[in-house]
Design a protein around this motif. Structure first.
Motif, mmCIF file in Angstrom:
data_model
loop_
_atom_site.group_PDB
_atom_site.id
_atom_site.type_symbol
_atom_site.label_atom_id
_atom_site.label_comp_id
_atom_site.label_asym_id
_atom_site.label_seq_id
_atom_site.Cartn_x
_atom_site.Cartn_y
_atom_site.Cartn_z
ATOM 1 N N LYS A 220 3.903 -21.405 -4.537
ATOM 2 C CA LYS A 220 3.131 -22.631 -4.702
ATOM 3 C C LYS A 220 1.700 -22.219 -5.037
ATOM 4 O O LYS A 220 0.993 -21.661 -4.221
ATOM 5 N N HIS A 221 1.297 -22.471 -6.276
ATOM 6 C CA HIS A 221 -0.018 -22.079 -6.753
ATOM 7 C C HIS A 221 -1.065 -23.157 -6.463
ATOM 8 O O HIS A 221 -0.721 -24.314 -6.263
ATOM 9 N N GLU A 222 -2.318 -22.773 -6.491
ATOM 10 C CA GLU A 222 -3.437 -23.706 -6.328
ATOM 11 C C GLU A 222 -3.601 -24.556 -7.587
ATOM 12 O O GLU A 222 -4.243 -25.592 -7.569
ATOM 13 N N TRP A 223 -3.081 -24.098 -8.714
ATOM 14 C CA TRP A 223 -3.231 -24.771 -9.996
ATOM 15 C C TRP A 223 -1.936 -25.435 -10.421
ATOM 16 O O TRP A 223 -0.882 -25.173 -9.869
ATOM 17 N N ASP A 224 -2.054 -26.287 -11.399
ATOM 18 C CA ASP A 224 -0.900 -26.946 -12.003
ATOM 19 C C ASP A 224 -1.203 -27.087 -13.495
ATOM 20 O O ASP A 224 -2.110 -26.438 -14.003
ATOM 21 N N PHE A 225 -0.498 -27.932 -14.185
ATOM 22 C CA PHE A 225 -0.764 -28.148 -15.603
ATOM 23 C C PHE A 225 -2.144 -28.765 -15.777
ATOM 24 O O PHE A 225 -2.637 -29.463 -14.903
ATOM 25 N N THR A 226 -2.744 -28.521 -16.920
ATOM 26 C CA THR A 226 -4.053 -29.083 -17.243
ATOM 27 C C THR A 226 -3.990 -29.718 -18.625
ATOM 28 O O THR A 226 -3.338 -29.188 -19.518
ATOM 29 N N PRO A 227 -4.685 -30.852 -18.828
ATOM 30 C CA PRO A 227 -4.713 -31.451 -20.161
ATOM 31 C C PRO A 227 -5.499 -30.617 -21.169
ATOM 32 O O PRO A 227 -5.442 -30.879 -22.358
ATOM 33 N N GLY A 228 -6.209 -29.585 -20.674
ATOM 34 C CA GLY A 228 -6.924 -28.691 -21.590
ATOM 35 C C GLY A 228 -5.981 -27.920 -22.500
ATOM 36 O O GLY A 228 -6.375 -27.432 -23.555
ATOM 37 N N VAL A 229 -4.728 -27.810 -22.090
ATOM 38 C CA VAL A 229 -3.680 -27.217 -22.923
ATOM 39 C C VAL A 229 -2.583 -28.273 -23.010
ATOM 40 O O VAL A 229 -2.069 -28.731 -21.994
ATOM 41 N N SER A 230 -2.267 -28.688 -24.230
ATOM 42 C CA SER A 230 -1.287 -29.753 -24.406
ATOM 43 C C SER A 230 -0.343 -29.416 -25.557
ATOM 44 O O SER A 230 -0.595 -28.496 -26.322
ATOM 45 N N ILE A 231 0.705 -30.198 -25.652
ATOM 46 C CA ILE A 231 1.679 -30.019 -26.728
ATOM 47 C C ILE A 231 1.387 -31.086 -27.790
ATOM 48 O O ILE A 231 1.344 -32.278 -27.490
ATOM 49 N N TRP A 232 1.161 -30.632 -29.006
ATOM 50 C CA TRP A 232 0.833 -31.503 -30.139
ATOM 51 C C TRP A 232 2.122 -31.909 -30.831
ATOM 52 O O TRP A 232 2.943 -31.055 -31.179
ATOM 53 N N VAL A 233 2.303 -33.202 -31.051
ATOM 54 C CA VAL A 233 3.487 -33.716 -31.741
ATOM 55 C C VAL A 233 3.019 -34.491 -32.964
ATOM 56 O O VAL A 233 2.336 -35.510 -32.844
ATOM 57 N N GLU A 234 3.357 -33.985 -34.138
ATOM 58 C CA GLU A 234 3.042 -34.664 -35.396
ATOM 59 C C GLU A 234 4.199 -35.620 -35.687
ATOM 60 O O GLU A 234 5.302 -35.187 -36.012
ATOM 61 N N CYS A 235 3.966 -36.914 -35.546
ATOM 62 C CA CYS A 235 5.019 -37.919 -35.686
ATOM 63 C C CYS A 235 5.208 -38.316 -37.150
ATOM 64 O O CYS A 235 4.260 -38.297 -37.938
ATOM 65 N N LYS B 134 5.464 -37.462 -16.533
ATOM 66 C CA LYS B 134 5.716 -37.502 -15.086
ATOM 67 C C LYS B 134 5.791 -36.122 -14.449
ATOM 68 O O LYS B 134 5.741 -36.006 -13.227
ATOM 69 N N PHE B 135 5.872 -35.071 -15.257
ATOM 70 C CA PHE B 135 5.912 -33.707 -14.748
ATOM 71 C C PHE B 135 4.523 -33.059 -14.756
ATOM 72 O O PHE B 135 4.364 -31.943 -14.298
ATOM 73 N N GLY B 136 3.538 -33.756 -15.332
ATOM 74 C CA GLY B 136 2.182 -33.236 -15.406
ATOM 75 C C GLY B 136 1.850 -32.527 -16.707
ATOM 76 O O GLY B 136 0.745 -32.027 -16.881
ATOM 77 N N VAL B 137 2.807 -32.483 -17.653
ATOM 78 C CA VAL B 137 2.595 -31.828 -18.946
ATOM 79 C C VAL B 137 1.895 -32.816 -19.882
ATOM 80 O O VAL B 137 2.260 -33.991 -19.945
ATOM 81 N N SER B 138 0.871 -32.343 -20.604
ATOM 82 C CA SER B 138 0.096 -33.187 -21.513
ATOM 83 C C SER B 138 0.619 -33.102 -22.939
ATOM 84 O O SER B 138 0.972 -32.025 -23.413
ATOM 85 N N TRP B 139 0.608 -34.254 -23.611
ATOM 86 C CA TRP B 139 1.115 -34.383 -24.976
ATOM 87 C C TRP B 139 0.105 -35.131 -25.828
ATOM 88 O O TRP B 139 -0.398 -36.176 -25.419
#
Length: 132
Positions: free
Chosen positions: A69-84, A122-127
């Motif tokens: 269990k880390h002190e950190w989690d996902f951050t919006p500073g790194v996100s997944i880019w989706v070109e729609c 809902k998992f904390g991953v930014s898109w």
């Protein structure tokens, strides 16, 4: 051998498999490539993901359930880019990815794109969802 570079997602709530299945189902041309699980003598809960490889629209991702269990989690500073490809596609991804998550930038024209949105799932991953 060619150097391989992949996005690695570290999950801390034993939900790597749920997230991976959610993403693979959401995006076309996606698949689970390989799943390695922790055994009963492993450092994490038996059956959780030690390392799983999956592809989203042909792009490789790797994920795991961290036994630490880390002190950190996902951050919006790194996100997944989706070109729609269409307005409908952007809206579909927006609805599914923001459900039980957080909308950081609603769908709008922000000047650099005709339609854009930034969400955390809902998992904390930014898109970042973009329509040019």
């Amino acid at each position: 051998m060619k150097t391989q570079i992949s996005t690695f997602l570290t999950f801390q709530e034993n939900n790597a498999e749920e997230a991976m299945n959610f993403y693979v189902e959401l995006f076309d041309n996606s698949e689970i490539v390989d799943v390695q699980r922790y055994g009963k003598d492993g450092p994490a809960k038996e059956g959780t993901i030690m390392k799983a490889t999956f592809k989203l629209n042909g792009k490789e991702f790797i994920c795991s359930d961290s036994p630490i269990k880390h002190e950190w989690d996902f951050t919006p500073g790194v996100s997944i880019w989706v070109e729609c490809e269409s307005d409908e596609e952007l809206k579909k991804f927006f609805e599914k990815l923001s459900e039980n998550g957080k909308v950081m930038m609603p769908i709008d024209n922000y000047g650099f794109s005709q339609k854009f949105s930034f969400v955390e799932d809902k998992f904390g991953v930014s898109w970042q969802l973009n329509l040019q």
